[in-house]
Scaffold this active site. Sequence first.
Site, PDB file in Angstrom:
ATOM      1  N   ASP A  71      -5.712  -4.018  -2.389  1.00 21.08           N
ATOM      2  CA  ASP A  71      -4.680  -3.634  -1.416  1.00 21.08           C
ATOM      3  C   ASP A  71      -4.018  -4.845  -0.744  1.00 21.08           C
ATOM      4  O   ASP A  71      -4.701  -5.732  -0.227  1.00 21.08           O
ATOM      5  CB  ASP A  71      -5.317  -2.741  -0.354  1.00 21.08           C
ATOM      6  CG  ASP A  71      -4.295  -2.030   0.511  1.00 21.08           C
ATOM      7  OD1 ASP A  71      -3.547  -2.705   1.239  1.00 21.08           O
ATOM      8  OD2 ASP A  71      -4.261  -0.783   0.459  1.00 21.08           O
ATOM      9  N   SER A 111       0.829  -1.193   0.000  1.00 20.85           N
ATOM     10  CA  SER A 111       0.000   0.000   0.000  1.00 20.85           C
ATOM     11  C   SER A 111       0.877   1.262   0.000  1.00 20.85           C
ATOM     12  O   SER A 111       1.700   1.433  -0.884  1.00 20.85           O
ATOM     13  CB  SER A 111      -0.978  -0.033   1.178  1.00 20.85           C
ATOM     14  OG  SER A 111      -2.062   0.830   0.974  1.00 20.85           O
TER      15      SER A 111
END
Length: 295
Positions: free
Chosen positions: A157, A43
């Site tokens: 993610d 991320s």
Amino acid sequence: MPGRPKNVSLVLGSGGARGHAHIGVIRALEQRDLKVRSIAGTSMGAVIGGIYAAGKLDTYVRWAMQLRKSDVVRLLDFSFTRTSLFKGERIIDVLKDLIGDRRIEDLPVAFTAVATAIEEQREVWLNKGSLFTAIKASIAVPGVFSPVIVDDRLLVDGGLINPIPMAPTLNDANDITIAVNLAGTTEHYRPQAKETDDMPAKEDEGYRAAIGRFVSGLLETNSDSDQPPGAMDLLTKSFDVMQGSISRLKLAAYAPDIVIDVPRDACSFFEFHRAEEMAALGFRKAVAALENAEL
């Protein structure tokens, strides 16, 4: 050999805007002549790690330190679809223009971005191909940013499964592994200064103004409020809880040489306008951890 600069495998965790603390960590490593030879990031850790691996961190820092609330709002492009709140294309396009896209395998520092293959329920290591495709996949928080298709896989993610990705560094031939955990113990941290930049007031009516007010509201820290969290605040807080739990398990399982903890209440998910403050916090935390390790 005493006094010899050490080669580092650097693991950069996920945590939204707290990820700007990674900038300060890298500066602290550079100050001690510790050489980062490989990076694994999830991320926001993939954003900072990938840009650093491309040799463009200074360029990014100059841009990020100028961000104000209104700038962050303009970077969030509504998707108007059922899959996500934002497309995430505008920020990637800005970063491409700023940094220039590269192939990961051509970078001077080894780099792996971690994403989640949602249908297969497993993590995916992205260590070749377009740098910004890998970054976009790694930051695609479900429901917030649009998922990304890579090699026929629907990716979101990486923090869903691996918010602090040490596994990609296990076969590195470096001297030490340093992990940055953005889900550290709460320290009742508060902003050092009030952000005064508000959205322009001239758009008083219409859906654009309503969208602006909604997105601007995402940038507010609500920890002192007596009101229950809104839907987006609840989503991001829930994501933090999940990532914190997984991070503790990963740290226990892999035990890196040094862990640099950034308090999970340092800032909220969308407060990217606090980049300078988060970088300074990361630097302080890294210096303390490195001194404790006598590096």
